[in-house]
Design an enzyme around this catalytic site. Structure first.
Site, PDB file in Angstrom:
ATOM      1  N   ASP A 125     -47.544  30.798  40.925  1.00  0.00           N
ATOM      2  CA  ASP A 125     -47.554  31.251  42.216  1.00  0.00           C
ATOM      3  C   ASP A 125     -47.207  30.383  43.185  1.00  0.00           C
ATOM      4  O   ASP A 125     -47.832  29.205  43.082  1.00  0.00           O
ATOM      5  CB  ASP A 125     -48.923  32.153  42.643  1.00  0.00           C
ATOM      6  CG  ASP A 125     -48.832  32.679  43.816  1.00  0.00           C
ATOM      7  OD1 ASP A 125     -48.401  33.851  43.801  1.00  0.00           O
ATOM      8  OD2 ASP A 125     -48.780  32.184  44.993  1.00  0.00           O
ATOM      9  N   GLU A 155     -43.715  35.912  45.030  1.00  0.00           N
ATOM     10  CA  GLU A 155     -43.549  34.505  44.586  1.00  0.00           C
ATOM     11  C   GLU A 155     -44.460  34.525  43.411  1.00  0.00           C
ATOM     12  O   GLU A 155     -44.632  33.243  42.639  1.00  0.00           O
ATOM     13  CB  GLU A 155     -44.186  33.740  45.827  1.00  0.00           C
ATOM     14  CG  GLU A 155     -45.628  33.504  46.024  1.00  0.00           C
ATOM     15  CD  GLU A 155     -45.879  34.878  47.313  1.00  0.00           C
ATOM     16  OE1 GLU A 155     -47.073  34.573  47.569  1.00  0.00           O
ATOM     17  OE2 GLU A 155     -45.164  36.061  47.229  1.00  0.00           O
ATOM     18  N   HIS A 202     -36.397  33.504  55.711  1.00  0.00           N
ATOM     19  CA  HIS A 202     -36.389  34.388  54.380  1.00  0.00           C
ATOM     20  C   HIS A 202     -35.143  33.974  53.399  1.00  0.00           C
ATOM     21  O   HIS A 202     -35.493  34.138  52.089  1.00  0.00           O
ATOM     22  CB  HIS A 202     -36.497  35.848  54.696  1.00  0.00           C
ATOM     23  CG  HIS A 202     -37.675  36.272  55.194  1.00  0.00           C
ATOM     24  ND1 HIS A 202     -38.905  36.367  54.558  1.00  0.00           N
ATOM     25  CD2 HIS A 202     -37.899  36.486  56.743  1.00  0.00           C
ATOM     26  CE1 HIS A 202     -39.670  37.265  55.503  1.00  0.00           C
ATOM     27  NE2 HIS A 202     -39.288  36.894  56.503  1.00  0.00           N
ATOM     28  N   ASP A 242     -36.034  32.995  49.588  1.00  0.00           N
ATOM     29  CA  ASP A 242     -35.415  33.454  48.474  1.00  0.00           C
ATOM     30  C   ASP A 242     -34.915  32.176  47.628  1.00  0.00           C
ATOM     31  O   ASP A 242     -35.206  32.413  46.239  1.00  0.00           O
ATOM     32  CB  ASP A 242     -34.485  34.277  48.707  1.00  0.00           C
ATOM     33  CG  ASP A 242     -34.799  35.726  49.446  1.00  0.00           C
ATOM     34  OD1 ASP A 242     -35.839  35.937  49.141  1.00  0.00           O
ATOM     35  OD2 ASP A 242     -33.972  36.397  49.963  1.00  0.00           O
TER      36      ASP A 242
END
Length: 332
Positions: free
Chosen positions: A185, A228, A198, A202
């Site tokens: 994570d 994630e 964002h 990505d």
């Protein structure tokens, strides 16, 4: 016939994503039309007309079959090209035989012979086989594209949850095969999105995906489970080996230069590692243990690999990054 074979040969190259060779096939059609026109209008010869037409059709198939042959990977595609070869050879042989027989006095005997009847039957069967295998190949490829779209994460190209479940198959249902699970994570991912946008978030996800994809292990399956979070499945892998691989990814990620994707500092990730145990009903039991260890890695400072609770006391708490926010002060 020339137009139909031209379209069919173009469809074959398109289907296999092979070199189109449109110029070559247009040249074959142009020369054939000119020669047939001369045979009909000047020579007034049905014999030459049929010979030129069928040979040109075979050449059109040949020009598509050669570049497509090396791109056939599944059985139905090979069956399609085999049907094309059959039609091409049958057309060529039948045309040559007809051309030779039509120039002799035995033509009348040939037309009513069993051999001529067999030739017509083989031509019909060849055309039918070519059509059916083409239909089957296209249909199966469409189904495969839909399956891939349903089981692949569009952002990273990794498996999604559904694709991961399908990949592990019997392993996931029975848990009888020893395997290791790595759950990862990205740390402080929300702050990455808030500070860098964002689009950069990505890109960060893609970076982690590329590192996990490069893990060298036979039978490896890597999936993005959403957001994630990632999971890697390593069959026949010991806990220590999986821990080492996860730590290799962790270090590589923290040392990655991300300025090219608009992130001017390093990012980190936390990892939980577990292996299947004798009492597991399915591999999801190991996944649950890896999840709990991941949360332990998060709660104990992040940027670490935890494969047992004892790991927490043996790892140094890493420094946390700080992002300036003019409106709200600072935040981790």
């Amino acid at each position: 016939f020339l137009s139909a074979f031209f379209c069919y040969s173009h469809a074959i190259t398109t289907h296999f994503d092979a070199p189109r060779l449109v110029g070559l096939r247009l040249a074959i059609v142009a020369v054939a039309y000119a020669a047939i026109g001369y045979a009909v209008l000047v020579g007034q010869s049905l014999r030459f007309e049929l010979f030129l037409s069928d040979i040109a059709c075979s050449l059109l198939l040949f020009s598509a079959m050669v570049p497509a042959w090396r791109r056939s990977t599944v059985s139905i595609d090979r069956a399609l090209l085999a049907a094309v070869v059959f039609v091409m050879l049958e057309t060529t042989v039948r045309t040559i035989v007809f051309f030779v027989m039509a120039g002799t006095l035995a033509m009348d005997d040939f037309i009513g012979s069993p051999y001529a009847y067999v030739m017509q039957i083989t031509a019909t069967i060849g055309a039918l086989l070519m059509a059916l295998t083409a239909l089957a190949s296209v249909a199966l490829r469409i189904l495969e594209r839909h399956r891939t779209a349903a089981e692949e994460d569009p952002l990273t190209g990794l498996l999604n949850r559904r694709g991961f479940e399908r990949f592990i198959g019997e392993f996931g249902r029975t848990g009888k095969v020893d395997a290791a699970i790595i759950v990862a994570d990205i740390d402080w991912f929300k702050s990455i999105n808030d500070h860098f946008g964002h689009a950069a978030g990505d890109e960060a996800i893609r970076e982690v995906a590329s590192l996990l994809r490069m893990l060298s292990w036979p039978g490896l399956a890597v999936a993005r489970f959403g957001g994630e979070e990632f999971i890697a499945y390593l069959p026949n892998c010991r806990l220590q080996d999986a821990h080492t691989l996860a730590n290799t990814v962790r270090i590589a990620l923290s040392e990655r230069d991300l300025s090219r994707i608009g992130i001017d500092r390093s990012i980190t990730a936390s990892f939980g590692v577990a292996v299947t145990a004798a009492g597991d009903h399915t591999i999801h039991d190991a996944i649950s243990r890896a999840d709990r260890l991941l949360y332990l890695a998060k709660s104990s400072g992040r940027n670490r690999v935890v494969s047992s609770p004892a790991d927490v006391s043996t790892q140094t708490t890493p420094k946390l990054f700080v992002v300036k926010d003019d409106a709200a002060g600072t935040k981790p």
